[in-house]
Design a protein around this motif. Sequence first.
Motif, mmCIF file in Angstrom:
data_model
loop_
_atom_site.group_PDB
_atom_site.id
_atom_site.type_symbol
_atom_site.label_atom_id
_atom_site.label_comp_id
_atom_site.label_asym_id
_atom_site.label_seq_id
_atom_site.Cartn_x
_atom_site.Cartn_y
_atom_site.Cartn_z
ATOM 1 N N LEU A 109 1.531 -2.499 -1.758
ATOM 2 C CA LEU A 109 0.509 -3.426 -2.273
ATOM 3 C C LEU A 109 -0.907 -2.881 -2.129
ATOM 4 N N LYS A 112 -2.552 -1.606 -5.265
ATOM 5 C CA LYS A 112 -2.791 -2.735 -6.172
ATOM 6 C C LYS A 112 -4.072 -3.480 -5.773
ATOM 7 N N LYS A 113 -4.268 -3.634 -4.473
ATOM 8 C CA LYS A 113 -5.456 -4.333 -3.989
ATOM 9 C C LYS A 113 -6.714 -3.515 -4.252
ATOM 10 N N LEU A 117 -5.990 -5.984 -8.754
ATOM 11 C CA LEU A 117 -5.067 -6.588 -9.698
ATOM 12 C C LEU A 117 -4.720 -8.010 -9.262
ATOM 13 N N GLN A 121 0.693 -10.296 -10.690
ATOM 14 C CA GLN A 121 1.006 -9.013 -11.325
ATOM 15 C C GLN A 121 1.347 -7.964 -10.270
ATOM 16 N N SER A 122 0.584 -7.928 -9.187
ATOM 17 C CA SER A 122 0.828 -6.953 -8.110
ATOM 18 C C SER A 122 2.219 -7.140 -7.523
ATOM 19 N N GLU A 125 4.950 -5.966 -10.031
ATOM 20 C CA GLU A 125 5.030 -4.503 -10.170
ATOM 21 C C GLU A 125 5.580 -3.847 -8.907
ATOM 22 N N VAL A 126 5.235 -4.403 -7.737
ATOM 23 C CA VAL A 126 5.771 -3.869 -6.477
ATOM 24 C C VAL A 126 7.279 -4.108 -6.403
ATOM 25 N N ALA A 161 2.160 3.592 -7.398
ATOM 26 C CA ALA A 161 1.687 2.216 -7.482
ATOM 27 C C ALA A 161 0.424 2.065 -8.332
ATOM 28 N N LYS A 162 -0.392 3.103 -8.398
ATOM 29 C CA LYS A 162 -1.598 3.006 -9.224
ATOM 30 C C LYS A 162 -1.374 3.529 -10.644
#
Length: 578
Positions: A109, A112-113, A117, A121-122, A125-126, A161-162
């Motif tokens: 996460l 994402k943070k 995002l 959504q985060s 996607e995770v 993740a990005k």
Amino acid sequence: MIRCEDIIKIYQDSVTEVSVAALRGLNLNIKEGELVSIIGPSGSGKTTLINMIAGVDELTSGALYIKDQRFDKLNEYERREFRFYSVGMINQFISENLFSHLSVRQNLLIPKKIFYLPREQSNREVDELIKLLNLEHVKNNTVAKLSGGEAMRLSLGVALAKKPEIILADEPSGQLDSQHTREMIETIKQVNMSLGTTILVVTHDIRYRTIFEKSFILRDGRLAGISRDMGRDQLEFLMHSSEINKAYIDPSNFVRIPDEIKSIAALSDIIEFDMHPSKKMGLFWNPEIITRDQIYNLLTSPAEDIEEQIERVKFEDVEAILSREFIPPKKAQPLIRIKGLSKGYKSEAGYNEVIQKIDLNIDKGDFVFLSGPSGVGKTTLLNLIAGLIKPNEGTIKVSKFPITEEKESLVSLYRLNNIAYISQHNNLFDPLQVKDNLLIPNLFSGEKYDVEYSNSIVKECHIDHKLDSYPNELSAGEIQRATLAAALSRKTIVILADEPTANMDSELARTIMDLLMDIVRINKATVVVCSHDLSLLRPGFRHIRLLDGKIEEDSRITKKELESIVKEYLMIKDNKKK
């Protein structure tokens, strides 16, 4: 996607004013969405290459294009921005990739943070990443509770993740056992297939050239060859561990002749070329030992008239490389006594017992090889023997010294004089040159520094050309060899080595194992090596395999067992006709 044109990278030592060329006119081209490996021995320029692609380092001359953009012309801010948004990097050391106190989900996460995002959504996607990486069963575990393979897959997930366009993986299986290495490779393939991400895997492990569709072979800072879909049912790659019998002609008309070909063809300083009238085949030879007419006669002779027959490589052909025999001590004299040893760690997920009530004696002058899957307690056991950590239960005595019971100051003093520990990480002092790092233990112990002995060790570790360099000027493999030289120069009664050859190519790794065997013989030292690389085993070694914190196997390796172990570890098929 990525194009290197005649790239040269020269490092300048500001203190010694010595220039070192890491890359010497490198040319290569990687297409968008390709999965490739960059293979080469220590010091070949692999890490320098990915640092430049990531924008961490600047090239000295040449041109680097990424997505048709002249990347080397960008300023530092622009390169940093590109790296932030478009590049995911994976270091071989898990501690460099992950936050150990956070869970799998929390680590995923974080990127994402950073991009702010939306939470929904985060989380979605995770969840998709966790499923793709097969981490659903450990998604709430902290990093400390993961196996080596799980932690490395999580490292890949954090990089993904990005949603980068390029993944750069530096020795992602360097610290993994064979099983977890295969799992990591399959995960990388799956990610490439599912997401279409361009992935570069940098490694010294020659096995990778048979795993991915394309592999670039680096040698002496240049592209020495390109491998595509090569067979892996022979031991050829082990015999020529850092070479392939192909050569690549770069745009400057440079071609490097593989060492094996140079040796077989008896080439000296001058070679002669000739071109077939069809323009489709060329020949080269040593004009001092064979004439043009002799070559013609050789080529026009029937194949059966040529005495030398080319046969498929068998294990027996390379057995001499692997099977230098270690002679164990004739009489059992326990030097390290371990009794009822247990060690565990607390985490948010609960208590994890890494070592479980182990009883073990290690004899003076023996060579012990610890193996087992990642996360079974090999490094923990070495740390306990060295007195770096305390057990929850049990005792350890090294030559009658109660290392688990004495206070820390006495244990440190004993370790300084009697135990050399070669860890996976850099143990050198960055402000000092390599040659000064070698002196440090003697400054604290008061022992006289044996210059002649130390010089011989430095030479055997292939680091004598870097004595005037600082640690931050060395490649990962050179740092490891310098650390090894500093430890072995001390003449201690006990040598503990945790993955001592992880950053070395196969040929150099075998040289280091021979050196350790020589030190046991000459100094009557006791060596305990922890490694996932079973091709480093030798007949006569005491092989202790750990599983779930316990001793699963404790045996003396025979030549017959070595053949079976090496074939299984390297996934080699027998050369038998069906």
